[in-house]
Design an enzyme around this catalytic site. Structure first.
Site, PDB file in Angstrom:
ATOM      1  N   ALA A 147       0.814  -1.219   0.000  1.00  0.00           N
ATOM      2  CA  ALA A 147       0.000   0.000   0.000  1.00  0.00           C
ATOM      3  C   ALA A 147       0.851   1.275   0.000  1.00  0.00           C
ATOM      4  CB  ALA A 147      -0.935  -0.022   1.207  1.00  0.00           C
ATOM      5  N   GLN A 165       0.402  -6.430  -3.473  1.00  0.00           N
ATOM      6  CA  GLN A 165      -0.645  -6.685  -2.477  1.00  0.00           C
ATOM      7  C   GLN A 165      -1.787  -5.695  -2.669  1.00  0.00           C
ATOM      8  OE1 GLN A 165       1.316  -7.375   1.607  1.00  0.00           O
ATOM      9  NE2 GLN A 165       2.937  -6.442   0.418  1.00  0.00           N
ATOM     10  N   ILE A 207      -4.850  -3.463  -4.407  1.00  0.00           N
ATOM     11  CA  ILE A 207      -6.050  -3.794  -5.182  1.00  0.00           C
ATOM     12  C   ILE A 207      -6.425  -2.629  -6.085  1.00  0.00           C
ATOM     13  CG2 ILE A 207      -6.895  -5.445  -3.484  1.00  0.00           C
ATOM     14  CD1 ILE A 207      -8.688  -3.301  -2.313  1.00  0.00           C
ATOM     15  N   HIS A 209      -3.830 -10.023  -3.839  1.00  0.00           N
ATOM     16  CA  HIS A 209      -5.007  -9.733  -3.007  1.00  0.00           C
ATOM     17  C   HIS A 209      -6.208  -9.315  -3.850  1.00  0.00           C
ATOM     18  CE1 HIS A 209      -2.344  -9.055   0.805  1.00  0.00           C
ATOM     19  NE2 HIS A 209      -2.527 -10.321   0.520  1.00  0.00           N
ATOM     20  N   CYS A 241     -21.372 -12.180  -8.660  1.00  0.00           N
ATOM     21  CA  CYS A 241     -22.547 -12.681  -7.940  1.00  0.00           C
ATOM     22  C   CYS A 241     -22.194 -14.011  -7.286  1.00  0.00           C
ATOM     23  CB  CYS A 241     -23.720 -12.855  -8.910  1.00  0.00           C
ATOM     24  SG  CYS A 241     -25.120 -13.667  -8.126  1.00  0.00           S
ATOM     25  N   CYS A 298     -24.924 -16.803  -9.111  1.00  0.00           N
ATOM     26  CA  CYS A 298     -24.800 -17.241 -10.510  1.00  0.00           C
ATOM     27  C   CYS A 298     -23.413 -16.971 -11.087  1.00  0.00           C
ATOM     28  CB  CYS A 298     -25.878 -16.584 -11.374  1.00  0.00           C
ATOM     29  SG  CYS A 298     -25.600 -14.817 -11.680  1.00  0.00           S
ATOM     30  N   ASN A 352      11.262   1.569   1.715  1.00  0.00           N
ATOM     31  CA  ASN A 352      10.095   1.762   2.577  1.00  0.00           C
ATOM     32  C   ASN A 352      10.362   2.893   3.566  1.00  0.00           C
ATOM     33  OD1 ASN A 352       7.463   0.409   2.938  1.00  0.00           O
ATOM     34  ND2 ASN A 352       8.084   0.263   5.078  1.00  0.00           N
TER      35      ASN A 352
HETATM   36  P1  NAD Z   1       0.945  -1.387   5.102  1.00  0.00           P
HETATM   37  O1  NAD Z   1      -0.036  -0.281   5.276  1.00  0.00           O
HETATM   38  O2  NAD Z   1       0.974  -2.450   6.127  1.00  0.00           O
HETATM   39  O3  NAD Z   1       2.401  -0.783   5.013  1.00  0.00           O
HETATM   40  C1  NAD Z   1       2.703   0.251   4.144  1.00  0.00           C
HETATM   41  C2  NAD Z   1       4.160   0.608   4.340  1.00  0.00           C
HETATM   42  O4  NAD Z   1       4.503   1.540   3.346  1.00  0.00           O
HETATM   43  C3  NAD Z   1       4.478   1.232   5.679  1.00  0.00           C
HETATM   44  O5  NAD Z   1       5.525   0.520   6.292  1.00  0.00           O
HETATM   45  C4  NAD Z   1       4.887   2.670   5.343  1.00  0.00           C
HETATM   46  O6  NAD Z   1       5.969   3.122   6.129  1.00  0.00           O
HETATM   47  C5  NAD Z   1       5.300   2.565   3.915  1.00  0.00           C
HETATM   48  N1  NAD Z   1       5.041   3.754   3.110  1.00  0.00           N
HETATM   49  C6  NAD Z   1       3.961   4.584   3.144  1.00  0.00           C
HETATM   50  N2  NAD Z   1       4.052   5.522   2.180  1.00  0.00           N
HETATM   51  C7  NAD Z   1       5.227   5.261   1.536  1.00  0.00           C
HETATM   52  C8  NAD Z   1       5.881   5.886   0.441  1.00  0.00           C
HETATM   53  N3  NAD Z   1       5.347   6.929  -0.188  1.00  0.00           N
HETATM   54  N4  NAD Z   1       7.065   5.372   0.024  1.00  0.00           N
HETATM   55  C9  NAD Z   1       7.627   4.294   0.654  1.00  0.00           C
HETATM   56  N5  NAD Z   1       7.051   3.670   1.705  1.00  0.00           N
HETATM   57  C10 NAD Z   1       5.862   4.157   2.124  1.00  0.00           C
HETATM   58  O7  NAD Z   1       0.717  -1.982   3.655  1.00  0.00           O
HETATM   59  P2  NAD Z   1       0.939  -3.462   3.120  1.00  0.00           P
HETATM   60  O8  NAD Z   1       2.231  -3.989   3.594  1.00  0.00           O
HETATM   61  O9  NAD Z   1       0.652  -3.396   1.674  1.00  0.00           O
HETATM   62  O10 NAD Z   1      -0.197  -4.334   3.793  1.00  0.00           O
HETATM   63  C11 NAD Z   1      -1.493  -3.837   3.956  1.00  0.00           C
HETATM   64  C12 NAD Z   1      -2.596  -4.495   3.149  1.00  0.00           C
HETATM   65  O11 NAD Z   1      -3.428  -3.412   2.815  1.00  0.00           O
HETATM   66  C13 NAD Z   1      -2.253  -5.119   1.845  1.00  0.00           C
HETATM   67  O12 NAD Z   1      -2.707  -6.405   1.905  1.00  0.00           O
HETATM   68  C14 NAD Z   1      -3.091  -4.374   0.790  1.00  0.00           C
HETATM   69  O13 NAD Z   1      -3.880  -5.294   0.076  1.00  0.00           O
HETATM   70  C15 NAD Z   1      -4.046  -3.527   1.574  1.00  0.00           C
HETATM   71  N6  NAD Z   1      -4.248  -2.141   1.111  1.00  0.00           N
HETATM   72  C16 NAD Z   1      -4.153  -1.836  -0.206  1.00  0.00           C
HETATM   73  C17 NAD Z   1      -4.300  -0.519  -0.610  1.00  0.00           C
HETATM   74  C18 NAD Z   1      -4.187  -0.216  -2.086  1.00  0.00           C
HETATM   75  O14 NAD Z   1      -4.590  -1.033  -2.917  1.00  0.00           O
HETATM   76  N7  NAD Z   1      -3.599   0.938  -2.439  1.00  0.00           N
HETATM   77  C19 NAD Z   1      -4.521   0.494   0.318  1.00  0.00           C
HETATM   78  C20 NAD Z   1      -4.635   0.144   1.677  1.00  0.00           C
HETATM   79  C21 NAD Z   1      -4.482  -1.185   2.061  1.00  0.00           C
END
Ligand code: NAD
Length: 247
Positions: free
Chosen positions: A26, A104, A106, A122, A130, A133, A215
């Site tokens: 994310a 990860q 979506i 994910h 649905c 169906c 990160n």
């Molecule tokens: P997480 O929220 O657990 O971790 C995000 C990490 O990204 C954090 O450690 C943060 O420090 C870092 N971060 C934030 N902004 C950043 C940037 N600009 N540059 C570099 N690092 C940055 O996210 P995760 O590990 O993906 O796990 C959370 C779950 O949330 C996933 O399964 C995902 O499916 C879901 N999710 C997805 C979305 C999306 O599709 N955009 C949004 C929210 C949550």
């Protein structure tokens, strides 16, 4: 972000050219205006418990609350646009440095940025289906129905629809096995914007000979990484592209 770290990551990508895959979370999409789960202050986890609202249990036991929350959190995501981080990964794939992106997320932003091989472990926000169906509808149609009814139903058979995303409590989709195979074919995994705390996707960072992490916050895999760059995904990956003469 020190120049030496950027150079180290560029050298690692060059040494593993064609045998590397990215693993995104994310965090790569926060610069597109989509909140992540765990960033201090802005992460969704600060407001609600996603495990409670974005779970299979919630979908069946509290469908009205599930859809209300789902539309509020992910509705705005449908209009989001890719940022420099997504675009950089698409360039690294086009130039042959990485073979694809395991995400990860979506939000579909890697495809919008031009990445060709994307393993959505994910699921995605593009469609719902649905549960009776099996008919598929665009997510936009399901969210539009919520203006008239609290739970979207199939216009063919009246069954309940569900998003094509992996909820807490769901089985992992086929894309996850494909992602495992992609990691097994690779010698380097480049993690971008993931806390590496969501299982089993985080296990992919522990199954590779070489690991690089971009990160903002520390992750549980930092200790085994060849390179850790603490910074924003857009700035960091843009600097790596310049170092590789791709920008
Ligand atoms: P997480 O929220 O657990 O971790 C995000 C990490 O990204 C954090 O450690 C943060 O420090 C870092 N971060 C934030 N902004 C950043 C940037 N600009 N540059 C570099 N690092 C940055 O996210 P995760 O590990 O993906 O796990 C959370 C779950 O949330 C996933 O399964 C995902 O499916 C879901 N999710 C997805 C979305 C999306 O599709 N955009 C949004 C929210 C949550």
């Amino acid at each position: 972000m020190a120049d030496t770290d950027v150079r180290s990551l560029a050298e690692l990508l060059a040494a593993n050219k064609g045998h590397a895959v990215a693993l995104t979370g994310a965090g790569i999409s926060t610069e597109s205006g989509i909140p992540d789960f765990r960033s201090p202050g802005t992460g969704l986890w600060n407001r609600i418990d996603p495990m409670e609202y974005l779970s299979v249990d919630a979908l069946y036991a509290r469908p009205e609350t599930f859809w209300k929350y789902f539309a509020e959190v992910f509705g705005p995501t449908l209009a989001a646009q890719p940022n420099a981080g997504h675009l950089a990964l698409a360039k690294l794939e086009a130039a042959g440095f990485i073979t694809g992106v395991i995400t990860q997320n979506i939000d579909g932003l890697h495809q919008k940025a031009g990445s060709c091989t994307v393993y959505e472990v994910h699921g995605h926000l593009r469609t719902v289906h649905c549960q009776s169906c099996g008919r598929t509808y665009p997510m936009r149609e399901a969210l539009a129905l919520l203006k008239k009814e609290p739970i979207p139903h199939c216009s063919e058979c009246g069954g309940r629809v569900r998003p094509d995303v992996v909820l807490f409590g769901d089985m992992m989709p086929a894309a996850f096995s494909q992602a495992v195979a992609a990691v097994e074919r690779s010698s380097l995994v480049l993690v971008v914007g993931s806390s590496l705390t969501v299982s089993p996707a985080n296990s992919l960072a522990f199954q590779t000979p070489h690991l690089a992490i971009v990160n903002r916050e520390p992750t549980p895999a930092d200790g085994r990484a060849d390179v850790v760059l603490s910074g924003g995904a857009g700035d960091t990956l843009s600097a790596v592209l310049r170092e590789l003469n791709l920008a």
